[in-house]
Design a protein around this motif. Structure first.
Motif, PDB file in Angstrom:
ATOM      1  N   ARG A 145       0.873  -1.180   0.000  1.00  0.00           N
ATOM      2  CA  ARG A 145       0.000   0.000   0.000  1.00  0.00           C
ATOM      3  C   ARG A 145       0.903   1.220   0.000  1.00  0.00           C
ATOM      4  NH1 ARG A 145      -5.231   1.470  -0.886  1.00  0.00           N
ATOM      5  NH2 ARG A 145      -5.884  -0.512   0.059  1.00  0.00           N
ATOM      6  N   ARG A 146       0.680   2.121  -0.921  1.00  0.00           N
ATOM      7  CA  ARG A 146       1.444   3.380  -1.017  1.00  0.00           C
ATOM      8  C   ARG A 146       2.948   3.135  -1.118  1.00  0.00           C
ATOM      9  NH1 ARG A 146      -1.925   6.216   3.918  1.00  0.00           N
ATOM     10  NH2 ARG A 146      -3.855   6.606   2.776  1.00  0.00           N
ATOM     11  N   GLY A 147       3.313   2.054  -1.828  1.00  0.00           N
ATOM     12  CA  GLY A 147       4.722   1.789  -2.049  1.00  0.00           C
ATOM     13  C   GLY A 147       5.436   1.125  -0.889  1.00  0.00           C
ATOM     14  N   HIS A 148       4.712   0.718   0.153  1.00  0.00           N
ATOM     15  CA  HIS A 148       5.295   0.051   1.318  1.00  0.00           C
ATOM     16  C   HIS A 148       4.529  -1.245   1.586  1.00  0.00           C
ATOM     17  CE1 HIS A 148       7.626   3.660   2.240  1.00  0.00           C
ATOM     18  NE2 HIS A 148       6.517   4.363   2.052  1.00  0.00           N
ATOM     19  N   PRO A 149       5.128  -2.175   2.342  1.00  0.00           N
ATOM     20  CA  PRO A 149       4.379  -3.390   2.685  1.00  0.00           C
ATOM     21  C   PRO A 149       3.076  -3.040   3.398  1.00  0.00           C
ATOM     22  CG  PRO A 149       6.697  -3.649   3.248  1.00  0.00           C
ATOM     23  CD  PRO A 149       6.511  -2.202   2.870  1.00  0.00           C
ATOM     24  N   ALA A 150       1.998  -3.747   3.039  1.00  0.00           N
ATOM     25  CA  ALA A 150       0.727  -3.566   3.743  1.00  0.00           C
ATOM     26  C   ALA A 150       0.931  -3.889   5.220  1.00  0.00           C
ATOM     27  CB  ALA A 150      -0.339  -4.470   3.144  1.00  0.00           C
ATOM     28  N   VAL A 151       0.072  -3.360   6.075  1.00  0.00           N
ATOM     29  CA  VAL A 151       0.250  -3.510   7.521  1.00  0.00           C
ATOM     30  C   VAL A 151       0.313  -4.982   7.915  1.00  0.00           C
ATOM     31  CG1 VAL A 151      -0.858  -3.144   9.762  1.00  0.00           C
ATOM     32  CG2 VAL A 151      -0.729  -1.262   8.106  1.00  0.00           C
ATOM     33  N   HIS A 152      -0.583  -5.812   7.364  1.00  0.00           N
ATOM     34  CA  HIS A 152      -0.576  -7.231   7.750  1.00  0.00           C
ATOM     35  C   HIS A 152       0.696  -7.935   7.278  1.00  0.00           C
ATOM     36  CE1 HIS A 152      -2.227  -7.407   3.663  1.00  0.00           C
ATOM     37  NE2 HIS A 152      -1.897  -8.689   3.621  1.00  0.00           N
ATOM     38  N   VAL A 153       1.226  -7.526   6.133  1.00  0.00           N
ATOM     39  CA  VAL A 153       2.474  -8.108   5.627  1.00  0.00           C
ATOM     40  C   VAL A 153       3.651  -7.675   6.498  1.00  0.00           C
ATOM     41  CG1 VAL A 153       4.065  -8.138   3.663  1.00  0.00           C
ATOM     42  CG2 VAL A 153       1.595  -8.283   3.279  1.00  0.00           C
ATOM     43  N   ASP A 154       3.671  -6.412   6.871  1.00  0.00           N
ATOM     44  CA  ASP A 154       4.745  -5.870   7.706  1.00  0.00           C
ATOM     45  C   ASP A 154       4.768  -6.550   9.076  1.00  0.00           C
ATOM     46  OD1 ASP A 154       6.886  -4.051   8.038  1.00  0.00           O
ATOM     47  OD2 ASP A 154       5.592  -2.678   9.152  1.00  0.00           O
ATOM     48  N   LEU A 155       3.594  -6.749   9.659  1.00  0.00           N
ATOM     49  CA  LEU A 155       3.520  -7.412  10.964  1.00  0.00           C
ATOM     50  C   LEU A 155       3.949  -8.871  10.868  1.00  0.00           C
ATOM     51  CD1 LEU A 155       0.208  -5.779  12.177  1.00  0.00           C
ATOM     52  CD2 LEU A 155       2.316  -5.827  13.524  1.00  0.00           C
ATOM     53  N   ALA A 156       3.522  -9.538   9.804  1.00  0.00           N
ATOM     54  CA  ALA A 156       3.914 -10.941   9.632  1.00  0.00           C
ATOM     55  C   ALA A 156       5.423 -11.068   9.489  1.00  0.00           C
ATOM     56  CB  ALA A 156       3.214 -11.529   8.410  1.00  0.00           C
ATOM     57  N   ALA A 157       6.035 -10.146   8.748  1.00  0.00           N
ATOM     58  CA  ALA A 157       7.483 -10.207   8.544  1.00  0.00           C
ATOM     59  C   ALA A 157       8.239  -9.987   9.844  1.00  0.00           C
ATOM     60  CB  ALA A 157       7.899  -9.159   7.512  1.00  0.00           C
ATOM     61  N   GLY A 171      -0.185 -11.868  11.272  1.00  0.00           N
ATOM     62  CA  GLY A 171      -0.181 -10.559  10.629  1.00  0.00           C
ATOM     63  C   GLY A 171      -1.577 -10.089  10.297  1.00  0.00           C
ATOM     64  N   GLU A 172      -2.417 -10.995   9.762  1.00  0.00           N
ATOM     65  CA  GLU A 172      -3.785 -10.621   9.420  1.00  0.00           C
ATOM     66  C   GLU A 172      -4.600 -10.300  10.669  1.00  0.00           C
ATOM     67  OE1 GLU A 172      -4.994 -14.013   7.211  1.00  0.00           O
ATOM     68  OE2 GLU A 172      -4.022 -13.350   5.344  1.00  0.00           O
TER      69      GLU A 172
END
Length: 426
Positions: A145-157, A171-172
């Motif tokens: 989203r907006r050129g950055h990992p989506a929030v759920h993807v960022d949390l999972a990582a 993450g979800e």
């Protein structure tokens, strides 16, 4: 004075004085000793940069909320509250607060309390949009989203090394909670409004209605994906609920309620907003399939790959059915809703949409909706500055200043199936 300085000034009525005049010394400050003159300058400064004024309000609000979250628990504050704040402040066009502000300004110069209420509600709209986008990315399985990992993807990582496959579910789940937190903060802003009781009650009623409409529109989207229900009338209704109302009409209406704009004026503004809000969604649908990446960041074809039942795709399918075009129907059936769809498959869908005449019909409809919105705006006597800004906003929402969507000759053999084509024109 910059718009962000004007926004901060609204937190302290007694201490406010424009920085330019403070710099000029006592004589300059004395020149604006009248409260009305100070208010006029404040409003004019915000007029010049509504998005910046709302962002400034958001910055202060989120700093307080994030601190409270860290006080509750440091891990929660770091993982969830910090991410919500970064997301809310990390982009977006602030479209909804702009429509709200100019809906309020339609009545002329607002009072100080009305300015504060507008900035509070503008911030609340940005927070409810934060909630909607975080949840939307989870539902769509969007990686960014907006050129950055989506929030759920960022949390999972963040926890992937420790949790393995469970990180995706974590993450979800955590992103759902992040969206919930943004919604709670939005409602907190609404609860803090300082308006006369009758106006505050009207604002709360419209806010509650707007939240329900937004969720209803989103549900029609996800339910349409799984059922493959691509009815033209249903797709238009979903666009009306999730965008025409939520993005334009309700923000405009909330602005008119802050100042108690005359009922006839409020009705005209809402009718115009309803039309341009639908045009805004139809334009986004076209851009997703035929145009350029929105904001130069988000990938083209996301709606096709997710199987979102947009009006554009529903219209292409209806045209193919009316023409008896079995090849086109097979392309739509086999490609729409495929997350792994490659560029070649996406191009096949584009060709079906163009050949069916659906893209031309949608472009024509956007033009009609824009014209109707301008007619509604011209039919009432409102503050001339507000009228000019609303006209510009409506033009931007209809894509009048964006790169052109390609127009190509289309073969139109059968009747044009439009369903509830004018659902937003009243």
């Amino acid at each position: 004075m910059r718009p962000d300085e004007a926004a901060r000034a609204t937190t302290d009525r007694s201490a406010w004085c424009p920085p330019r005049l403070r710099a000029a010394g006592p004589a300059g400050a004395q020149a604006l000793r009248s409260a009305d003159e100070r208010l006029t300058m404040l409003v004019r400064e915000i007029d010049l940069g509504v998005p910046s004024a709302v962002e400034s309000r958001l910055e202060g609000l989120l700093a307080e909320r994030v601190k409270e979250a860290h006080d509750a628990h440091e891990t929660f504050g770091r993982d969830i509250a910090d991410r919500v704040a970064r997301f809310a402040l990390g982009g977006g066009r602030r479209i909804r607060p702009q429509f709200l502000w100019w809906g309020m300004r339609a009545a002329g110069l607002p009072t100080f309390d009305e300015v504060v209420a507008a900035l509070r509600l503008g911030s609340a709209l940005e927070l409810i949009q934060t909630c909607a986008l975080i949840h939307d990315d989870v539902m769509d399985g969007s990686p960014s989203r907006r050129g950055h990992p989506a929030v759920h993807v960022d949390l999972a990582a963040q926890y992937d090394a420790r949790s393995g496959a469970a990180a995706t579910h974590f993450g979800e789940s955590a992103a759902v909670l992040a969206g919930d937190l943004a919604l709670a903060w939005a409602d907190d802003e609404l609860a803090a409004l300082d308006l006369p009781a009758a106006r505050a009650a009207s604002v709360r009623a419209v806010w509650a209605q707007m939240r329900m409409e937004m969720v209803a529109g989103q549900y029609l989207d996800v339910q349409g994906e799984v059922t493959r229900n691509r009815s033209v009338a249903r797709s238009l209704r979903a666009a009306y609920l999730k965008t025409a109302l939520y993005t334009v009409e309700r923000p405009l209406q909330l602005g008119t309620l802050i100042t108690g704009v005359r009922e006839a004026v409020a009705r005209a503004l809402c009718a115009g907003g309803r039309n341009i809000g639908l045009a805004f969604q139809l334009r986004n649908d076209l851009v997703d399939v035929l145009g350029y990446p929105q904001d130069g960041i988000n990938p083209v074809g996301a709606d096709v790959r997710s199987g979102k039942p947009t009006y554009l795709i529903a219209l292409a399918q209806a045209r193919a059915e009316a023409d008896g075009d079995h090849r086109a129907l097979a392309v739509l059936r086999n490609n729409v809703g495929r997350p792994d769809l490659d560029d070649s498959g996406l191009d096949e869908v584009r060709q079906v949409i163009v050949r069916s005449g659906a893209s031309e019909l949608v472009l024509d409809k956007i033009g009609r909706l824009h014209a109707q919105s301008i007619r509604h705006l011209a039919a009432v006597d409102i503050d001339p500055v507000a009228a000019d800004r609303l006209q510009r906003l409506m033009g931007a929402a209809a894509g009048k200043h964006a790169p052109d969507i390609p127009r190509e000759p289309a073969r139109r053999r059968g009747p044009v199936p439009t369903g509830a084509d004018e659902v937003a024109s009243s």
